[in-house]
Design a protein around this motif. Structure first.
Motif, PDB file in Angstrom:
ATOM      1  N   LEU A  98       0.736  -1.299   0.101  1.00 26.19           N
ATOM      2  CA  LEU A  98       0.109   0.369   0.256  1.00 26.19           C
ATOM      3  C   LEU A  98       1.326   1.357   0.031  1.00 26.19           C
ATOM      4  CD1 LEU A  98      -2.790  -1.030   2.521  1.00 26.19           C
ATOM      5  CD2 LEU A  98      -2.743  -0.348   0.140  1.00 26.19           C
ATOM      6  N   LEU A  99       1.993   1.162   0.750  1.00 22.18           N
ATOM      7  CA  LEU A  99       2.599   1.751   0.835  1.00 22.18           C
ATOM      8  C   LEU A  99       3.796   2.385  -0.078  1.00 22.18           C
ATOM      9  CD1 LEU A  99       4.992   2.090   4.138  1.00 22.18           C
ATOM     10  CD2 LEU A  99       2.854   3.533   3.622  1.00 22.18           C
ATOM     11  N   PHE A 100       3.736   1.920  -1.177  1.00 21.57           N
ATOM     12  CA  PHE A 100       4.210   1.580  -2.245  1.00 21.57           C
ATOM     13  C   PHE A 100       3.402   2.028  -3.668  1.00 21.57           C
ATOM     14  CE2 PHE A 100       5.414  -0.617  -6.763  1.00 21.57           C
ATOM     15  CZ  PHE A 100       5.731   0.163  -7.263  1.00 21.57           C
ATOM     16  N   LEU A 101       2.284   1.377  -3.722  1.00 17.78           N
ATOM     17  CA  LEU A 101       1.612   2.108  -4.248  1.00 17.78           C
ATOM     18  C   LEU A 101       1.154   3.617  -3.981  1.00 17.78           C
ATOM     19  CD1 LEU A 101      -1.095  -1.009  -4.649  1.00 17.78           C
ATOM     20  CD2 LEU A 101       0.341   0.098  -6.310  1.00 17.78           C
ATOM     21  N   ALA A 102       1.204   4.065  -3.376  1.00 19.00           N
ATOM     22  CA  ALA A 102       1.200   5.503  -2.459  1.00 19.00           C
ATOM     23  C   ALA A 102       1.688   6.599  -2.867  1.00 19.00           C
ATOM     24  CB  ALA A 102       0.952   5.817  -1.118  1.00 19.00           C
ATOM     25  N   TRP A 103       3.443   5.778  -3.134  1.00 20.32           N
ATOM     26  CA  TRP A 103       4.753   6.640  -3.805  1.00 20.32           C
ATOM     27  C   TRP A 103       4.091   6.379  -5.202  1.00 20.32           C
ATOM     28  CZ3 TRP A 103       9.323   3.589  -5.407  1.00 20.32           C
ATOM     29  CH2 TRP A 103      10.569   4.560  -6.036  1.00 20.32           C
ATOM     30  N   VAL A 104       3.550   5.427  -5.671  1.00 20.81           N
ATOM     31  CA  VAL A 104       3.420   5.709  -7.152  1.00 20.81           C
ATOM     32  C   VAL A 104       2.745   5.903  -7.664  1.00 20.81           C
ATOM     33  CG1 VAL A 104       2.721   4.227  -9.307  1.00 20.81           C
ATOM     34  CG2 VAL A 104       4.109   3.596  -7.407  1.00 20.81           C
ATOM     35  N   CYS A 105       1.654   6.879  -6.972  1.00 22.71           N
ATOM     36  CA  CYS A 105       0.565   7.375  -7.010  1.00 22.71           C
ATOM     37  C   CYS A 105       0.803   9.213  -6.837  1.00 22.71           C
ATOM     38  CB  CYS A 105      -0.754   7.485  -5.995  1.00 22.71           C
ATOM     39  SG  CYS A 105      -1.829   5.862  -6.232  1.00 22.71           S
ATOM     40  N   PHE A 106       1.874   9.689  -5.967  1.00 22.10           N
ATOM     41  CA  PHE A 106       2.584  10.139  -5.639  1.00 22.10           C
ATOM     42  C   PHE A 106       3.332  11.051  -5.836  1.00 22.10           C
ATOM     43  CE2 PHE A 106       6.965  12.293  -4.371  1.00 22.10           C
ATOM     44  CZ  PHE A 106       5.970  13.934  -3.661  1.00 22.10           C
ATOM     45  N   LEU A 107       4.340   9.946  -7.294  1.00 21.12           N
ATOM     46  CA  LEU A 107       4.565  10.099  -8.353  1.00 21.12           C
ATOM     47  C   LEU A 107       4.113  10.541 -10.144  1.00 21.12           C
ATOM     48  CD1 LEU A 107       7.368   7.178  -9.181  1.00 21.12           C
ATOM     49  CD2 LEU A 107       8.459   9.810  -7.856  1.00 21.12           C
ATOM     50  N   PHE A 108       3.099  10.268  -9.699  1.00 18.74           N
ATOM     51  CA  PHE A 108       2.080  10.786 -11.420  1.00 18.74           C
ATOM     52  C   PHE A 108       1.447  11.888 -10.856  1.00 18.74           C
ATOM     53  CE2 PHE A 108       2.458   6.204 -12.865  1.00 18.74           C
ATOM     54  CZ  PHE A 108       1.423   6.381 -13.790  1.00 18.74           C
ATOM     55  N   TYR A 109       1.452  12.106  -9.940  1.00 17.84           N
ATOM     56  CA  TYR A 109       0.755  13.492  -8.900  1.00 17.84           C
ATOM     57  C   TYR A 109       2.188  14.773  -9.616  1.00 17.84           C
ATOM     58  CZ  TYR A 109      -1.569  17.477  -6.991  1.00 17.84           C
ATOM     59  OH  TYR A 109      -1.844  18.741  -6.085  1.00 17.84           O
ATOM     60  N   ALA A 110       2.800  14.553  -8.656  1.00 18.90           N
ATOM     61  CA  ALA A 110       3.879  15.309  -8.834  1.00 18.90           C
ATOM     62  C   ALA A 110       4.728  15.506 -10.427  1.00 18.90           C
ATOM     63  CB  ALA A 110       5.409  14.894  -8.461  1.00 18.90           C
ATOM     64  N   GLY A 111       3.914  15.016 -11.298  1.00 20.50           N
ATOM     65  CA  GLY A 111       4.397  14.721 -12.711  1.00 20.50           C
ATOM     66  C   GLY A 111       3.317  15.607 -13.672  1.00 20.50           C
ATOM     67  N   ILE A 112       2.347  15.291 -13.320  1.00 24.83           N
ATOM     68  CA  ILE A 112       1.104  16.150 -13.872  1.00 24.83           C
ATOM     69  C   ILE A 112       0.663  17.159 -13.645  1.00 24.83           C
ATOM     70  CG2 ILE A 112      -1.547  15.745 -14.331  1.00 24.83           C
ATOM     71  CD1 ILE A 112      -1.344  13.381 -13.921  1.00 24.83           C
ATOM     72  N   ALA A 113       1.114  17.776 -12.328  1.00 20.67           N
ATOM     73  CA  ALA A 113       1.552  19.121 -11.572  1.00 20.67           C
ATOM     74  C   ALA A 113       2.485  19.742 -12.030  1.00 20.67           C
ATOM     75  CB  ALA A 113       1.392  18.956 -10.094  1.00 20.67           C
ATOM     76  N   LEU A 114       3.527  19.091 -11.950  1.00 22.87           N
ATOM     77  CA  LEU A 114       5.076  20.080 -12.869  1.00 22.87           C
ATOM     78  C   LEU A 114       4.740  20.244 -14.285  1.00 22.87           C
ATOM     79  CD1 LEU A 114       7.409  21.086 -12.586  1.00 22.87           C
ATOM     80  CD2 LEU A 114       8.332  18.552 -13.656  1.00 22.87           C
ATOM     81  N   PHE A 115       3.682  19.274 -15.547  1.00 17.47           N
ATOM     82  CA  PHE A 115       3.692  19.681 -16.139  1.00 17.47           C
ATOM     83  C   PHE A 115       1.848  20.444 -16.868  1.00 17.47           C
ATOM     84  CE2 PHE A 115       1.040  19.135 -20.739  1.00 17.47           C
ATOM     85  CZ  PHE A 115       1.851  18.946 -21.276  1.00 17.47           C
ATOM     86  N   THR A 116       1.301  20.463 -15.900  1.00 11.99           N
ATOM     87  CA  THR A 116      -0.230  21.142 -16.399  1.00 11.99           C
ATOM     88  C   THR A 116       0.890  22.856 -15.470  1.00 11.99           C
ATOM     89  OG1 THR A 116      -0.561  21.029 -13.447  1.00 11.99           O
ATOM     90  CG2 THR A 116      -1.388  19.604 -15.940  1.00 11.99           C
ATOM     91  N   SER A 117       1.557  22.770 -14.697  1.00 10.38           N
ATOM     92  CA  SER A 117       2.075  24.117 -14.098  1.00 10.38           C
ATOM     93  C   SER A 117       2.413  24.723 -15.273  1.00 10.38           C
ATOM     94  CB  SER A 117       3.378  24.028 -13.335  1.00 10.38           C
ATOM     95  OG  SER A 117       4.380  23.456 -13.033  1.00 10.38           O
ATOM     96  N   GLY A 118       3.300  24.100 -16.338  1.00 10.43           N
ATOM     97  CA  GLY A 118       4.385  24.858 -17.119  1.00 10.43           C
ATOM     98  C   GLY A 118       3.009  24.915 -18.552  1.00 10.43           C
ATOM     99  N   PHE A 119       2.275  24.500 -19.052  1.00 13.77           N
ATOM    100  CA  PHE A 119       1.036  24.313 -19.899  1.00 13.77           C
ATOM    101  C   PHE A 119      -0.221  25.823 -19.338  1.00 13.77           C
ATOM    102  CE2 PHE A 119      -2.501  23.038 -21.973  1.00 13.77           C
ATOM    103  CZ  PHE A 119      -2.568  22.991 -23.237  1.00 13.77           C
ATOM    104  N   LEU A 120      -0.505  25.139 -18.182  1.00 14.40           N
ATOM    105  CA  LEU A 120      -1.751  26.363 -17.635  1.00 14.40           C
ATOM    106  C   LEU A 120      -0.638  28.008 -17.079  1.00 14.40           C
ATOM    107  CD1 LEU A 120      -4.450  24.235 -17.169  1.00 14.40           C
ATOM    108  CD2 LEU A 120      -4.141  24.707 -19.150  1.00 14.40           C
ATOM    109  N   LEU A 121      -0.096  28.825 -17.785  1.00 21.87           N
ATOM    110  CA  LEU A 121       0.570  29.853 -17.159  1.00 21.87           C
ATOM    111  C   LEU A 121      -0.754  30.712 -16.621  1.00 21.87           C
ATOM    112  CD1 LEU A 121       3.267  30.046 -19.708  1.00 21.87           C
ATOM    113  CD2 LEU A 121       3.554  28.988 -17.706  1.00 21.87           C
ATOM    114  N   THR A 122      -0.072  31.270 -15.063  1.00 21.13           N
ATOM    115  CA  THR A 122      -1.058  32.017 -14.196  1.00 21.13           C
ATOM    116  C   THR A 122       0.268  33.638 -15.168  1.00 21.13           C
ATOM    117  OG1 THR A 122      -0.125  31.591 -12.922  1.00 21.13           O
ATOM    118  CG2 THR A 122      -1.888  30.994 -12.507  1.00 21.13           C
ATOM    119  N   ARG A 123      -1.185  34.870 -14.679  1.00 26.25           N
ATOM    120  CA  ARG A 123      -0.060  36.133 -14.597  1.00 26.25           C
ATOM    121  C   ARG A 123      -0.336  36.427 -13.636  1.00 26.25           C
ATOM    122  NH1 ARG A 123      -3.667  40.501 -14.542  1.00 26.25           N
ATOM    123  NH2 ARG A 123      -5.716  40.046 -15.307  1.00 26.25           N
TER     124      ARG A 123
END
Length: 983
Positions: A25-50
């Motif tokens: 369960l902890l391993f799966l939580a780590w995997v979910c964190f990796l996916f969330y961090a990757g998506i968050a980093l990608f969207t922060s570069g794609f959906l910019l704010t001013r």
């Protein structure tokens, strides 16, 4: 990537032992964190704010150095320019597309007669333009995307440009912190009365001296907001206790969402708005300006949010009892940016222009009436434009000093242009020119600067951060690679998850602490998204390093990687094509093509490789004994029939589609609109019968499939629920459709009852589905055993898979363990009855021990998800289940269950399931654009709205949008055993 994630988590769950439950369960939580961090980093570069500046303009501080224009000097109470109007009536008609305000053209002989319900319904505008051409003007307002209401209100009051990420705040609005017209009016002591859309309450809290707010979220309600405004509009206007009156009507927008612009109901709403405008013009006084504006347009389907021509084209109408314009209106209305209204209204009302405005004043409004001298008109226009240019120049200087968003070279060129124009203006103040040509040249220079500044901001705020996008994509790819290897390692005997978890977590925390410390010591701002990405990447470093070292030495990890079969290459190719914008646009057509190609490949592969298996792989003659049967294998016609059926369902599902904005020649399917939008009663009844028939067929197909494999013989609660609960859910769904399609036609005395039933029925169906799922989780796998040659009683004797397996033997298959439990259960009975003769034991449901639970869970999920769609999508859901059954049997035809050891998720299943989910996404009327989001789903079961809650409508809209992915992800866990056993 999501397909690989779901498949690997399924493997990891099934192969983990009881002692490894917490590490897994902890391993799966780590995997979910990796996916969330990757998506968050990608969207922060794609959906910019001013950066939103909080600076404010004021009368005490001019926008720039130099003298104020003529008329402002020495005038008591004068601001940057003397006010021309003391009162303003702003009528905002939500989604008032420009062609809604166009007149109905007279029929020209020889041309086809075009009759559109919305044309010519705003006749009062055209009459005023003809009778009083110097008092009124109609403009085509060019709207900046995203064309969602909150962003448009922000632009109409601040004069700035929100970025696309602001669209996420459309249903959870926050107070505007930037300088805006409402704040300037309040600071000047003006009395503002508002009535209409309650979004304004969140944007401008406490700004109105009197307000009448109405809930705006129920897009199916056409009349509540508009009728509420009309109840207070004329009495408030006649009272005179106001300086600014704002009325935000929503009926046109809601009619577009519910019926579309071509429905007769749209003609009724526009005619109602025409009467409102006419009544307001009759009550206007000489010192009052009337502005009628649309915040955005709408597509041919009645939606908005994107940047298509129909969405960004809105109507803008201005009228005053005193002459406004020196000339008659042109034949073709002028196109102006929507943000230009903000500086224009500010100067006309004698207010400072909001600090962050980048709009250009509508110079024509400052030229005086029809009797004004041309040179005096040009001087007034120059003065207004120069004040506007000073304000924009000040904003650019302040913004560039606070952030590095603006491009330096273009900014420097604009400042040079402004300095030149400003110097010419100061010289003009000292020595007014005698010729009009020099004034026109200065007007052109100032307009060039203002338009260039707006273009610079649009270009700068629309740029993407390629570094963040590439980093997010790389992090997601590394997480997928981790999932792939972990799923292969999990099947190895003696593998432990704890070493794979502890070291990466320690590395991730170390890198995060070092990065945060570096930012603190250098005085930089800590970005939580980047910090999370650094922690995720740091936790992956030891894993990737181990893979790299192993690859370069003895290569122990190479056998774990899957062989690049044609199907796997197809899946990887599809993932790669998402980097192509043209493929994303054409994905609705490409996904069925790829699914059909995969189907043909599977049929040909099974036939050529001789892998077709008989319909019954195993026969069981006695308890505990099994022997493979040896009938001849299937001929190629069996797989061919399955393939043809799958291709036919895929083709039929393709008849339901919505065209993307980028393909104007495409025609969307008319079957994706709700039955309530249909005009003919007979056609509506026929379609309703077809939808109910599809619902009944879906229920019958599932029950026949379960009956065929003996899954309806057990007296267990889940089986009883399938027998009696599913028909109740189907009945509730059909009744809800009947109410939704005929709610507008219900008699007034029954409307309260209809509204109550429209809320109760969907909730009842969802409650039944939740109950069924809970029962299924309680008893997921049951086996029915009939003992004795003449015994008539049958009973379910065990639930074999009640938790993780406890031994290596349990890792093989569940079915052999069922036999072991059966032997232990009946060993004593066999000993006692041996003298009386042999005991015959018949076991049911073995062939579908996994797939029965999967199919039951899918049908229980399908009913609530179907309620969130329009009625005719039930035909798509029926095709979805037929495709699933055919695909299961096609893949099962070449899958053997005699191989010992854990099962393997087939890449054919992963690719087919991914393509089916994508195809169903488009067949249910969705598109990956804002304008295609089905907002009406938020009110299924909540016809009166949600109050202040936002998570419930977000959950409903999200479930509607990702219904196909939810269904196929829910079936991903038992995919492989389901493929092996229902034969």
């Amino acid at each position: 990537m999501s397909n690989l994630f779901f498949c690997t988590t399924a493997k990891i769950f099934l192969f983990s032992t009881r002692m490894q439950k917490v590490p897994v369960l902890l391993f799966l939580a780590w995997v979910c964190f990796l996916f969330y961090a990757g998506i968050a980093l990608f969207t922060s570069g794609f959906l910019l704010t001013r950066l939103e500046l909080t600076n404010q303009s004021s009368c005490q501080e001019p926008p720039g150095p130099g003298s104020l224009p003529w008329g402002s000097q020495g005038k008591p109470g004068a601001c940057w320019m003397p006010s021309r109007f003391s009162r303003l009536v702003l009528v905002l008609i939500d989604a008032l597309r420009f062609d809604f305000a166009q007149p109905q053209r007279s029929h020209v002989p020889g041309e086809p007669l075009v009759s559109v319900p919305f044309l010519g319904k705003l006749g009062s505008l055209q009459r005023i333009l003809e009778i009083q051409p110097h008092h009124a003007r109609l403009y085509r307002s060019q709207v900046d995307p995203p064309t969602t209401t909150m962003q448009r209100l922000k632009a109409l009051t601040t004069g700035s440009l929100p970025t696309f990420i602001d669209a996420g705040s459309n249903f959870a609005s926050h107070a505007i912190v930037e300088d805006n017209l409402i704040k300037q009016l309040t600071s000047a002591g003006r009395r503002i009365v508002f009535m209409g859309d309650d979004t304004w309450k969140d944007l401008f809290p406490g700004a109105f001296s009197q307000a009448f707010f109405f809930s705006s979220f129920n897009v199916r309600d056409l009349h509540t907001v508009d009728n509420g405004i009309l109840e207070h509009l004329y009495p408030t206007m006649d009272s005179g206790a106001w300086d600014v009156l704002i009325a935000h009507f929503l009926g046109v927008d809601h009619c577009g969402h519910k019926h579309g612009p071509h429905h007769p109901e749209m003609a009724k709403k526009l005619s109602q708005m025409d009467q409102v405008i006419q009544g307001l013009m009759e009550r206007l006084e000489n010192d009052t300006l009337l502005v009628v504006a649309g915040d955005h347009g709408m597509t041919v389907n009645g939606d908005h949010g994107g940047d298509s021509e129909l969405e960004v084209s809105a109507a803008l109408f201005l009228y005053s009892r005193t002459a406004l314009f020196p000339s008659a209106p042109p034949e073709e209305p002028e196109v102006i940016p929507q943000v230009s209204l903000v500086p224009t209204l500010a100067l006309l009302l004698g207010l400072p222009i909001p600090f962050g405005n980048i709009g250009e004043v509508m110079a024509e409004l400052f030229s005086g009436g029809s009797d004004s001298h041309p040179q005096a008109s040009a001087l007034a226009q120059v003065s207004a434009l120069h004040i506007n240019a000073q304000q924009v120049s000040r904003f650019l200087h302040t913004y560039s000093a606070a952030t590095q968003d603006l491009q330096v070279k273009e900014l420097h060129q604009l400042q040079k242009l402004f300095s030149k124009a400003s110097a010419s203006y100061q010289q003009l103040l000292q020595q007014p020119p005698e010729d009009e040509a020099s004034l026109k040249t200065l007007i052109a220079e100032l307009q060039q600067f203002l338009r260039g500044a707006r273009a610079l901001c649009i270009e700068s705020w629309a740029r993407f951060s390629l570094v963040r996008m590439a980093g997010g994509a790389a992090l997601l790819a590394a997480a997928c690679f981790l999932c792939l290897l972990a799923s292969q390692l999990a099947a190895s005997p003696g593998f432990l998850f704890r070493p794979l978890l502890l070291i990466p977590v320690a590395w991730g925390l170390t890198w995060a602490i070092l990065y945060a410390g570096l930012l603190v010591t250098t005085g930089s701002k800590v970005d939580s998204v980047v910090l999370g990405a650094v922690a995720a990447a740091g936790s992956l470093l030891p894993f990737l390093w181990k893979v790299w070292v192993s690859w370069g030495s003895n290569r122990p990890l190479v056998p774990l990687l899957p062989v690049p079969t044609p199907v796997l290459l197809l899946l990887l190719l599809r993932l790669a094509t998402f980097f192509s914008d043209s493929f994303v646009v054409a994905e609705a057509r490409a996904a069925p093509f790829l699914l059909g190609s995969l189907t043909l490949f599977l049929v040909a592969h099974l036939h050529w490789e001789g892998q077709l298996l008989p319909p019954k792989l195993l026969t069981f003659s006695r308890l505990g004994s099994s022997a493979p049967t040896g009938p001849p294998r299937h001929s190629g016609t069996y797989a061919l029939r399955l393939g043809i059926g799958l291709l036919l369902c895929t083709r039929l599902a393709g008849l339901f589609h919505r065209c993307p904005e980028e393909t104007p020649a495409c025609h969307s399917s008319p079957w994706l609109s709700p039955l309530a939008s249909m005009v003919g009663g007979r056609a509506k009844n026929l379609w309703y019968g077809a939808c109910v028939g599809a619902l009944v067929a879906l229920l019958v197909v599932v029950r026949l499939w379960l009956r065929r494999y003996g899954n309806l013989k057990s007296p267990e609660p889940p089986v009883l629920f399938v027998r009696w609960g599913l028909p109740l859910m189907a009945l509730g769904t059909a009744a809800f459709w009947a109410l939704a399609s005929g709610a507008d036609e219900a008699p007034p005395r029954l409307r309260a009852l209809v509204a109550g039933a429209s809320a109760v029925l969907p909730r009842a169906v969802v409650g039944l589905a939740a109950s069924g799922l809970m029962l299924l989780l309680w008893r997921p796998v049951t086996v029915l055993v009939k003992a004795g040659a003449g015994a008539s009683r049958t009973r379910t004797i065990l639930t074999p898979f009640s938790g993780p397996p406890t031994s290596q033997a349990d890792l093989d298959y569940v079915v052999p363990q069922i036999y072991r439990h059966m032997q232990e259960e009946f060993q004593g009975r066999l000993e006692r009855t041996r003298a009386q003769g042999p005991v015959t034991v018949a076991a049911y449901q073995l062939g579908s021990v996994y797939s029965a639970a999967m199919v039951t869970a899918l049908i229980l999920l399908a009913f609530p998800l179907l309620l969130l769609h329009v009625e005719r999508v039930s035909l798509v859901f029926l095709l979805l289940f037929l495709q699933s059954f055919l695909l299961l049997h096609l893949l099962a035809a070449g899958t053997s269950v005699t191989t010992t050891g854990p099962f393997t998720v087939l890449w054919q299943a992963v690719s087919a399931w991914a393509l089916l989910a994508t195809q169903t996404f488009y067949s249910t009327g969705h598109q990956p654009v804002f304008s295609a989001i089905h907002w009406h789903a938020a009110f299924v079961g909540f016809p009166e709205g949600h109050g202040s809650s936002t998570w419930v409508p977000a959950l409903l809209v999200g479930a509607n949008t990702f219904a196909s992915h939810i269904l196929f992800a829910g079936s991903r866990l038992p995919t492989a055993p389901a493929l092996a056993l229902p034969v």
